[in-house]
Design an enzyme around this catalytic site. Structure first.
Site, short mmCIF file in Angstrom:
data_model
loop_
_atom_site.label_atom_id
_atom_site.label_comp_id
_atom_site.label_asym_id
_atom_site.label_seq_id
_atom_site.Cartn_x
_atom_site.Cartn_y
_atom_site.Cartn_z
N TYR A 113 0.77 -1.26 -0.02
CA TYR A 113 -0.08 -0.02 0.09
C TYR A 113 0.90 1.21 0.06
O TYR A 113 0.83 2.03 -0.75
CB TYR A 113 -0.93 -0.07 1.34
CG TYR A 113 -1.65 1.17 1.54
CD1 TYR A 113 -2.71 1.58 0.57
CD2 TYR A 113 -1.21 2.24 2.53
CE1 TYR A 113 -3.24 2.96 0.93
CE2 TYR A 113 -2.08 3.34 2.61
CZ TYR A 113 -2.88 3.92 1.82
OH TYR A 113 -3.35 5.05 1.93
O1 LIG Z 1 -2.19 6.86 7.72
C1 LIG Z 1 -2.35 6.47 6.68
O2 LIG Z 1 -1.64 6.75 5.70
C2 LIG Z 1 -3.10 4.91 6.78
O3 LIG Z 1 -3.87 5.26 7.94
C3 LIG Z 1 -4.56 3.96 8.46
O4 LIG Z 1 -3.47 2.89 8.46
P1 LIG Z 1 -3.17 2.48 10.15
O5 LIG Z 1 -2.65 3.51 10.60
O6 LIG Z 1 -2.79 1.06 9.67
O7 LIG Z 1 -4.87 2.50 10.71
P2 LIG Z 1 -5.56 1.21 11.15
O8 LIG Z 1 -5.81 0.14 10.30
O9 LIG Z 1 -6.81 1.96 11.95
O10 LIG Z 1 -4.47 0.84 12.48
C4 LIG Z 1 -4.37 1.95 13.64
C5 LIG Z 1 -3.76 0.97 14.67
O11 LIG Z 1 -4.16 -0.03 15.26
C6 LIG Z 1 -3.28 -1.22 15.00
N1 LIG Z 1 -4.38 -2.22 14.99
C7 LIG Z 1 -5.24 -2.54 13.88
C8 LIG Z 1 -6.01 -3.45 13.68
C9 LIG Z 1 -6.09 -4.33 14.57
O12 LIG Z 1 -6.92 -5.46 14.80
N2 LIG Z 1 -5.48 -4.49 15.86
C10 LIG Z 1 -4.51 -3.32 16.06
O13 LIG Z 1 -3.74 -3.21 17.05
C11 LIG Z 1 -2.58 -1.09 13.82
O14 LIG Z 1 -1.46 -1.98 14.13
C12 LIG Z 1 -2.28 0.47 13.97
O15 LIG Z 1 -1.36 0.60 15.12
C13 LIG Z 1 -5.41 3.75 7.06
O16 LIG Z 1 -6.19 2.63 7.26
C14 LIG Z 1 -4.53 3.50 5.64
O17 LIG Z 1 -5.62 3.33 4.71
C15 LIG Z 1 -3.78 4.62 5.68
O18 LIG Z 1 -4.45 5.89 5.13
#
Ligand SMILES: O=C(O)[C@H]1O[C@H](OP(=O)(O)OP(=O)(O)OC[C@H]2O[C@@H](n3ccc(=O)[nH]c3=O)[C@H](O)[C@@H]2O)[C@H](O)[C@@H](O)[C@H]1O
Length: 430
Positions: free
Chosen positions: A242
């Site tokens: 991504y």
């Molecule tokens: O800023 C971005 O550019 C991206 O932001 C977002 O990604 P992320 O920051 O990864 O958000 P998100 O999935 O909400 O996980 C948040 C936290 O929860 C943790 N997480 C997640 C799932 C879970 O089951 N458990 C968990 O601990 C996980 O490890 C993480 O630490 C957008 O989805 C992406 O499309 C993109 O725009």
């Protein structure tokens, strides 16, 4: 090596081999020996041709039906009406991904201040399409048309620009999600690479060329561990496909800026959340699971360090998007020819206050008044990064970007929306 004939008529080992040439000749003579047989063959050929022609017309009518889903005089009128501005000096904006989370909010904000908006969305099923349809209805109630179509549909893209001289494109359509990239890599290439190029090709040929503001991502910082993340930091170590497609998008848009004079602004969004959000994101799926009494999985980094994100509330992001559009500058080319240099910019849009994921869960528990069942696991090697933190001084300087909503307040608004959208009676929860 077997001959072509042997390949087409493979022999069966151990069986008697016929003299094919001789045999075929004999059959041919036998078949066409009498006039009546020839007549039957002619009838057969006529029937074959007729069925082929009717099949072709069936295929054609199928194609017509496909294009008719976005064509027609009525449809063209709706597009023009939706694109009409309602303030002096207003913009006409094509918003891609308009039925998405950020796209729907930005479309409404533009319309509210008197800009013309035409939405485009392919309504894919990455997450529940009924939520996208509900956002579309909301936009429709504000006289914003969202066309159902794919960025990769060259004809549709050209048609939209034939109908409207868009001043700006707000390109938010994308395959989102960091971890899903391991499950369905090609969907990222389809939307974030191929779709982006189709859009840029259309914009470069348009006359006048629009200015483009598009969604990059905080994930381009990848393994960068210098915090807070500044636009000057390295972005050549993506941790997920991504992120790699978003980084590629930044390079691709640079070439279109350089060669064709398109004005381009990339926005590196930091984990955007809020009402009408994306069900695949942690804050959203945690809420759903907490309410359903299901266990939530919280990832933890190396040495048992909690993961943290610079969670950014949707209204702050919308302000950043509008600020970027207002200061985008103009594209200089027309009809595919560059006439001079055009602006090329990238901005962080974050909140500047990273919050640990377990703290996010504490806040949700408080707003939902339900205790979460937590399972803590080691962060799987699936593209996640441990920490994000935006330095926003560039966006502040360029268009006064200043986030004002903290995670407590933002999640409260999200929870209120969630409960009402999914029909929870507050008594069920509290
Ligand atoms: O800023 C971005 O550019 C991206 O932001 C977002 O990604 P992320 O920051 O990864 O958000 P998100 O999935 O909400 O996980 C948040 C936290 O929860 C943790 N997480 C997640 C799932 C879970 O089951 N458990 C968990 O601990 C996980 O490890 C993480 O630490 C957008 O989805 C992406 O499309 C993109 O725009």
């Amino acid at each position: 090596m077997p001959s072509l004939e042997d390949e087409l008529f493979p022999s069966t080992p151990g069986k008697f081999k016929i003299d094919r040439g001789h045999n075929i000749n004999r059959q041919f003579h036998r078949c066409f020996a009498s006039t009546s047989t020839m007549f039957i063959w002619a009838l057969f050929l006529i029937a074959l041709t007729a069925s082929y022609l009717s099949f072709q017309s069936f295929v054609d009518s199928g194609n017509r039906y496909f294009t008719a889903s976005w064509g027609g005089i009525q449809w063209e009128k709706q597009i023009r009406n939706s694109a009409k501005t309602n303030r002096p000096g207003g913009m006409s904006v094509l918003v891609t991904g308009a039925a998405g989370f950020i796209g729907s909010h930005v479309s409404l904000a533009l319309k509210k201040r008197g800009d013309g908006v035409v939405g485009l969305d392919n309504f894919n099923n990455y997450y529940d399409p009924s939520l996208k349809k509900a956002r579309q209805s909301l936009l429709h109630s504000q006289a914003i048309l969202v066309v159902e179509g794919d960025l990769n549909d060259v004809k549709l893209m050209a048609k939209l620009f034939d109908l409207v001289a868009f001043t700006h494109v707000m390109h938010l359509a994308a395959q989102a999600g960091v971890r899903y990239a391991m499950e369905n890599p090609s969907s990222y290439v389809h939307s974030n690479i191929a779709g982006l190029v189709t859009l840029l090709e259309t914009c470069k040929s348009a006359n006048p060329q629009p200015a483009i503001v598009w969604a990059s991502s905080s994930s381009v910082y990848g393994l960068n561990d210098k915090v807070p993340f500044s636009e000057l930091d390295r972005t050549d170590q993506p941790a997920s496909l991504y992120a790699a497609t978003k980084k590629a998008g930044e390079e691709i848009t640079h070439t279109y800026n350089h060669i064709y004079g398109l004005a381009i602004t990339g926005l590196r969004f930091f984990t955007v959340y809020g009402p009408w959000g994306r069900p695949d994101m942690a804050y959203f799926s945690f809420t759903r699971n907490i309410l359903q009494g299901k266990t939530i999985t919280i990832y933890r980094g190396k040495n048992k360090a909690d993961l943290a994100r610079d969670f950014t509330y949707i209204d702050d992001i919308v302000k950043g998007c509008l600020g970027s559009l207002d200061t985008s500058g103009r594209s200089t080319g027309s009809g595919g020819k560059k006439r001079g240099p055009a602006p090329y910019r990238n901005f962080n849009l974050g909140n500047t206050t990273p919050v640990k994921v377990p703290t996010l869960v504490n806040i949700l528990e408080k707003h939902l008044r339900v205790k979460a069942k937590r399972k803590i696991v080691e962060m799987p090697g699936n593209g996640d990064v441990p920490y994000t933190h935006a330095n926003i001084s560039l966006a502040r300087r360029e268009f006064g970007y200043k986030p004002t909503t903290d995670l407590q307040t933002g999640l409260k608004k999200f929870v209120r929306w969630y409960l009402s959208y999914y029909g929870y009676n507050r008594k069920d929860v509290w």
